[in-house]
Design a protein around this motif. Structure first.
Motif, mmCIF file in Angstrom:
data_model
loop_
_atom_site.group_PDB
_atom_site.id
_atom_site.type_symbol
_atom_site.label_atom_id
_atom_site.label_comp_id
_atom_site.label_asym_id
_atom_site.label_seq_id
_atom_site.Cartn_x
_atom_site.Cartn_y
_atom_site.Cartn_z
ATOM 1 N N ALA A 262 0.837 -1.211 0.000
ATOM 2 C CA ALA A 262 0.000 0.000 0.000
ATOM 3 C C ALA A 262 0.868 1.256 0.000
ATOM 4 O O ALA A 262 0.587 2.221 -0.725
ATOM 5 C CB ALA A 262 -0.931 -0.006 1.214
ATOM 6 N N PHE A 263 1.945 1.242 0.777
ATOM 7 C CA PHE A 263 2.872 2.372 0.851
ATOM 8 C C PHE A 263 3.511 2.634 -0.517
ATOM 9 O O PHE A 263 3.577 3.765 -0.990
ATOM 10 C CB PHE A 263 3.945 2.090 1.909
ATOM 11 C CG PHE A 263 5.036 3.119 1.966
ATOM 12 C CD1 PHE A 263 4.897 4.261 2.732
ATOM 13 C CD2 PHE A 263 6.211 2.950 1.241
ATOM 14 C CE1 PHE A 263 5.900 5.216 2.777
ATOM 15 C CE2 PHE A 263 7.220 3.894 1.274
ATOM 16 C CZ PHE A 263 7.062 5.033 2.051
ATOM 17 N N GLU B 251 2.458 1.666 -3.540
ATOM 18 C CA GLU B 251 1.454 2.105 -4.511
ATOM 19 C C GLU B 251 1.108 3.579 -4.308
ATOM 20 O O GLU B 251 0.990 4.334 -5.276
ATOM 21 C CB GLU B 251 0.200 1.234 -4.420
ATOM 22 C CG GLU B 251 0.434 -0.165 -4.966
ATOM 23 C CD GLU B 251 -0.754 -1.102 -4.808
ATOM 24 O OE1 GLU B 251 -0.839 -2.052 -5.604
ATOM 25 O OE2 GLU B 251 -1.577 -0.902 -3.885
ATOM 26 N N LYS B 252 0.982 3.975 -3.056
ATOM 27 C CA LYS B 252 0.681 5.372 -2.738
ATOM 28 C C LYS B 252 1.795 6.303 -3.211
ATOM 29 O O LYS B 252 1.563 7.467 -3.518
ATOM 30 C CB LYS B 252 0.471 5.516 -1.219
ATOM 31 C CG LYS B 252 -0.065 6.869 -0.784
ATOM 32 C CD LYS B 252 -0.308 6.899 0.701
ATOM 33 C CE LYS B 252 0.929 7.479 1.358
ATOM 34 N NZ LYS B 252 0.857 7.593 2.789
ATOM 35 N N ASN B 253 3.002 5.769 -3.290
ATOM 36 C CA ASN B 253 4.159 6.560 -3.701
ATOM 37 C C ASN B 253 4.544 6.350 -5.166
ATOM 38 O O ASN B 253 5.682 6.603 -5.564
ATOM 39 C CB ASN B 253 5.341 6.277 -2.767
ATOM 40 C CG ASN B 253 5.138 6.929 -1.416
ATOM 41 O OD1 ASN B 253 5.292 8.136 -1.279
ATOM 42 N ND2 ASN B 253 4.732 6.154 -0.415
ATOM 43 N N LYS C 30 8.911 1.748 -10.743
ATOM 44 C CA LYS C 30 8.579 3.171 -10.824
ATOM 45 C C LYS C 30 9.461 3.745 -11.912
ATOM 46 O O LYS C 30 10.687 3.752 -11.785
ATOM 47 C CB LYS C 30 8.827 3.871 -9.492
ATOM 48 C CG LYS C 30 8.362 5.303 -9.457
ATOM 49 C CD LYS C 30 8.519 5.881 -8.058
ATOM 50 C CE LYS C 30 7.937 7.274 -7.978
ATOM 51 N NZ LYS C 30 8.048 7.805 -6.605
ATOM 52 N N ARG D 290 4.355 0.617 -9.222
ATOM 53 C CA ARG D 290 3.455 -0.429 -9.712
ATOM 54 C C ARG D 290 4.013 -1.758 -9.200
ATOM 55 O O ARG D 290 5.194 -2.065 -9.398
ATOM 56 C CB ARG D 290 3.425 -0.425 -11.243
ATOM 57 C CG ARG D 290 2.507 -1.500 -11.824
ATOM 58 C CD ARG D 290 2.382 -1.382 -13.337
ATOM 59 N NE ARG D 290 3.627 -1.610 -14.039
ATOM 60 C CZ ARG D 290 4.053 -2.798 -14.455
ATOM 61 N NH1 ARG D 290 3.362 -3.893 -14.198
ATOM 62 N NH2 ARG D 290 5.190 -2.905 -15.117
#
Length: 119
Positions: free
Chosen positions: A17-18, A20-22, A44, A25
């Motif tokens: 989750a961390f 993806e939030k940043n 990324k 993929r």
């Protein structure tokens, strides 16, 4: 499931989750090659981040990242080489650690980029 296994699974979910939030993929989670398991393979832009997740309920015995040993690093390098070849990737490879520890009822997440090996 043993409590430490549940904590490890939760840590990996928090790390995904961390990431993806940043802007990362997630390409793979718990990817296995021979004796090595890569917790998370994320991308990324042109960077393939090989992420080892370390989760601890307490810092009494040291920082989570202190538990990544040379043998584990050696296995990760071998596994990522195979992953890159299988998937015919031409990306910059970076080895990261996401260290997670519990403080009270909250989890603290620290993303250590380029944590132990770079090629």
């Amino acid at each position: 499931m043993a409590e430490h296994n549940e904590l490890g699974k939760l840590g990996e979910e928090l790390a995904i989750a961390f990431l993806e939030k940043n802007g990362y993929r997630i390409r793979e989670a718990n990817w296995v090659f021979q004796k090595a398991e890569i917790d998370i393979i994320a991308q990324k832009e042109n960077i393939l981040a090989i992420v080892e997740v370390k989760t601890r309920s307490t810092l009494d015995f040291g920082l989570p990242q202190d538990f990544v040993k040379p043998k584990k690093i050696q296995l990760l390098v071998k596994a990522v080489n195979e992953y890159v070849v299988i998937n015919d990737l031409d990306l910059e490879i970076r080895f990261d650690i996401i260290a997670i520890n519990k403080e009270g009822k909250q989890f603290v997440i620290e993303h250590l980029e380029d944590a132990f090996y770079h090629f």
